[in-house]
Motif scaffolding. Structure first.
Motif, mmCIF file in Angstrom:
data_model
loop_
_atom_site.group_PDB
_atom_site.id
_atom_site.type_symbol
_atom_site.label_atom_id
_atom_site.label_comp_id
_atom_site.label_asym_id
_atom_site.label_seq_id
_atom_site.Cartn_x
_atom_site.Cartn_y
_atom_site.Cartn_z
ATOM 1 N N PRO A 31 0.800 -1.236 0.000
ATOM 2 C CA PRO A 31 0.000 0.000 0.000
ATOM 3 C C PRO A 31 0.827 1.277 0.000
ATOM 4 N N ARG A 32 2.008 1.273 0.621
ATOM 5 C CA ARG A 32 2.841 2.481 0.632
ATOM 6 C C ARG A 32 3.307 2.836 -0.776
ATOM 7 N N LEU A 33 3.715 1.814 -1.515
ATOM 8 C CA LEU A 33 4.131 2.037 -2.893
ATOM 9 C C LEU A 33 2.946 2.460 -3.751
ATOM 10 N N LEU A 34 1.820 1.773 -3.593
ATOM 11 C CA LEU A 34 0.646 2.108 -4.399
ATOM 12 C C LEU A 34 0.151 3.525 -4.112
ATOM 13 N N ALA A 35 0.264 3.972 -2.857
ATOM 14 C CA ALA A 35 -0.160 5.336 -2.523
ATOM 15 C C ALA A 35 0.657 6.368 -3.288
ATOM 16 N N ILE A 36 1.929 6.076 -3.495
ATOM 17 C CA ILE A 36 2.781 6.969 -4.283
ATOM 18 C C ILE A 36 2.421 6.886 -5.759
ATOM 19 N N LEU A 37 2.261 5.664 -6.265
ATOM 20 C CA LEU A 37 1.918 5.486 -7.682
ATOM 21 C C LEU A 37 0.565 6.111 -8.012
ATOM 22 N N ASP A 38 -0.380 6.057 -7.062
ATOM 23 C CA ASP A 38 -1.700 6.664 -7.270
ATOM 24 C C ASP A 38 -1.591 8.135 -7.634
ATOM 25 N N ARG A 39 -0.555 8.797 -7.143
ATOM 26 C CA ARG A 39 -0.400 10.236 -7.343
ATOM 27 C C ARG A 39 0.476 10.592 -8.540
ATOM 28 N N LEU A 40 1.032 9.578 -9.168
ATOM 29 C CA LEU A 40 1.935 9.822 -10.298
ATOM 30 C C LEU A 40 1.428 9.246 -11.616
ATOM 31 N N LEU A 41 0.572 8.233 -11.552
ATOM 32 C CA LEU A 41 0.080 7.569 -12.759
ATOM 33 C C LEU A 41 -1.449 7.573 -12.767
ATOM 34 N N ARG A 42 -2.017 7.326 -13.927
ATOM 35 C CA ARG A 42 -3.474 7.295 -14.055
ATOM 36 C C ARG A 42 -4.033 6.018 -13.428
ATOM 37 N N PRO A 43 -5.320 6.016 -13.075
ATOM 38 C CA PRO A 43 -5.914 4.823 -12.460
ATOM 39 C C PRO A 43 -5.750 3.586 -13.342
ATOM 40 N N ASN A 44 -5.647 2.439 -12.688
ATOM 41 C CA ASN A 44 -5.470 1.142 -13.350
ATOM 42 C C ASN A 44 -4.130 1.048 -14.069
ATOM 43 N N TYR A 45 -3.107 1.753 -13.515
ATOM 44 C CA TYR A 45 -1.756 1.625 -14.038
ATOM 45 C C TYR A 45 -1.307 0.161 -13.943
ATOM 46 N N LEU A 46 -0.250 -0.152 -14.688
ATOM 47 C CA LEU A 46 0.148 -1.544 -14.872
ATOM 48 C C LEU A 46 1.551 -1.811 -14.340
ATOM 49 N N LEU A 47 1.764 -3.039 -13.913
ATOM 50 C CA LEU A 47 3.116 -3.524 -13.655
ATOM 51 C C LEU A 47 3.775 -3.752 -15.008
ATOM 52 N N SER A 48 4.923 -3.146 -15.225
ATOM 53 C CA SER A 48 5.580 -3.214 -16.531
ATOM 54 C C SER A 48 6.743 -4.195 -16.546
ATOM 55 N N ALA A 49 7.537 -4.217 -15.484
ATOM 56 C CA ALA A 49 8.677 -5.131 -15.382
ATOM 57 C C ALA A 49 8.819 -5.554 -13.931
ATOM 58 N N ASN A 50 9.341 -6.759 -13.724
ATOM 59 C CA ASN A 50 9.342 -7.336 -12.373
ATOM 60 C C ASN A 50 10.391 -8.442 -12.326
ATOM 61 N N HIS A 51 11.626 -8.061 -11.934
ATOM 62 C CA HIS A 51 12.672 -9.085 -11.931
ATOM 63 C C HIS A 51 13.757 -8.783 -10.904
ATOM 64 N N ALA A 52 14.500 -9.821 -10.581
ATOM 65 C CA ALA A 52 15.642 -9.705 -9.683
ATOM 66 C C ALA A 52 16.888 -9.414 -10.506
ATOM 67 N N ILE A 53 17.835 -8.693 -9.900
ATOM 68 C CA ILE A 53 19.101 -8.373 -10.544
ATOM 69 C C ILE A 53 20.222 -8.682 -9.553
ATOM 70 N N CYS A 54 21.117 -9.574 -9.952
ATOM 71 C CA CYS A 54 22.265 -9.921 -9.110
ATOM 72 C C CYS A 54 23.532 -9.477 -9.839
ATOM 73 N N ILE A 55 24.205 -8.468 -9.292
ATOM 74 C CA ILE A 55 25.443 -7.958 -9.878
ATOM 75 C C ILE A 55 26.620 -8.662 -9.199
ATOM 76 N N TYR A 56 27.373 -9.411 -9.977
ATOM 77 C CA TYR A 56 28.493 -10.169 -9.434
ATOM 78 C C TYR A 56 29.771 -9.333 -9.412
ATOM 79 N N PRO A 57 30.749 -9.723 -8.575
ATOM 80 C CA PRO A 57 32.018 -8.991 -8.531
ATOM 81 C C PRO A 57 32.657 -8.900 -9.916
#
Length: 285
Positions: free
Chosen positions: A84-110
């Motif tokens: 809800p904390r993230l969505l409360a911010i997104l509610d104020r920056l994007l139009r209603p029914n905004y979408l998840l666009s990308a969703n992945h983990a990133i592991c940066i190795y030495p």
């Protein structure tokens, strides 16, 4: 941009401060986004998928590993995408029914080199300066430090023109120093923290000169009319989507652009109807 949706927020969550920071510098950090137990669950859930893949080009990083479509891999990933904390911010920056666009983990190795500077919604072909069409997040599974690849971000660059952004790249390539090059910030934050930033903010993954990998995740959210980076209709089995919260189903695209719209319909129906096991596609009737 829109009437705020009522979200169940923790009493000490300072939404005004986060919105002010996003407007002024282009990014903000929620330091206690995940608990220690959730961070460990996040790490454990990724363990079977890590250790086999490396990036295909310099942008992905030849010494960087990515695991896509986290939201279909367990409850901790669902929660991290729809807090809800993230969505409360997104509610104020994007139009209603905004979408998840990308969703992945990133592991940066030495040994990984610094990523080229870019902005995340650059593939939407509209000139800068402009409002962001997407909002990005970076979450820390391992604490972010300058030496382990903490993300390099340029304060205020979310409001820059294309010419000013290119001038920064040119100045950096020449080793020059000016007010814009001095606007650099290398992201430092504890495990469990989440950085939220405009899709127009210039940034790039830092070089990992440490002796251990740095694990993180990134979620991007876009306007409901924009094409997402990941195709979650195909990436997340419908059986799993049925058990998700309504907020998350909407983020994955199981809703119309707005009430009365035909954008996103399936055979004339609201796409949420396709989650009913008894629903039969009109073309199959």
């Amino acid at each position: 941009m829109q009437p705020a949706i009522k979200r169940d927020l923790p009493p000490r969550f300072d939404l005004k401060r986060h919105m002010a920071e996003l407007d002024e510098v282009g990014f903000t950090v929620i330091e206690d986004y995940l608990s220690a137990a959730e961070v460990e669950g996040f790490r454990e859930g990724l363990a079977p998928s890590l250790g086999t893949y490396r990036g295909r080009n310099p942008f992905e990083g030849y010494t960087t590993e990515r695991v896509y479509t986290l939201v279909g891999r367990g409850e901790v990933y669902e929660k991290s995408a729809s807090d809800p904390r993230l969505l409360a911010i997104l509610d104020r920056l994007l139009r209603p029914n905004y979408l998840l666009s990308a969703n992945h983990a990133i592991c940066i190795y030495p040994g990984e080199k610094a990523q080229n500077l870019h902005f995340d919604d650059g593939f939407y072909p509209f000139p800068r300066p402009r409002p962001a069409f997407s909002i990005s997040t970076i979450g820390a599974v391992d604490a972010f430090r300058p030496e382990n690849g903490g993300t390099v971000m340029y304060k205020g660059s979310h409001k820059w023109s294309a010419e000013r952004a290119q001038a920064l790249r040119t100045a950096l390539a020449r080793g020059e120093t000016n007010d814009d090059t001095r606007a650099v910030n290398q992201l430092t934050m504890p495990a469990g923290a989440l950085c939220i930033f405009h899709g127009t903010l210039l940034h790039g993954g830092g070089a990992n000169t440490a002796d251990a990998p740095r694990l993180a995740w990134t979620n991007h959210y876009c306007e409901p009319w924009a094409r997402p980076q990941e195709n979650f209709y195909l990436g997340v089995p419908k059986e799993k989507v049925r058990g998700m919260s309504r907020e998350l189903q909407i983020l994955l695209g199981y809703e119309l652009l707005h009430p009365g719209s035909i954008m996103g319909q399936v055979g004339g129906y609201n796409p949420a109807k396709t989650l009913d096991p008894a629903f039969v596609l009109p073309v199959e009737r």
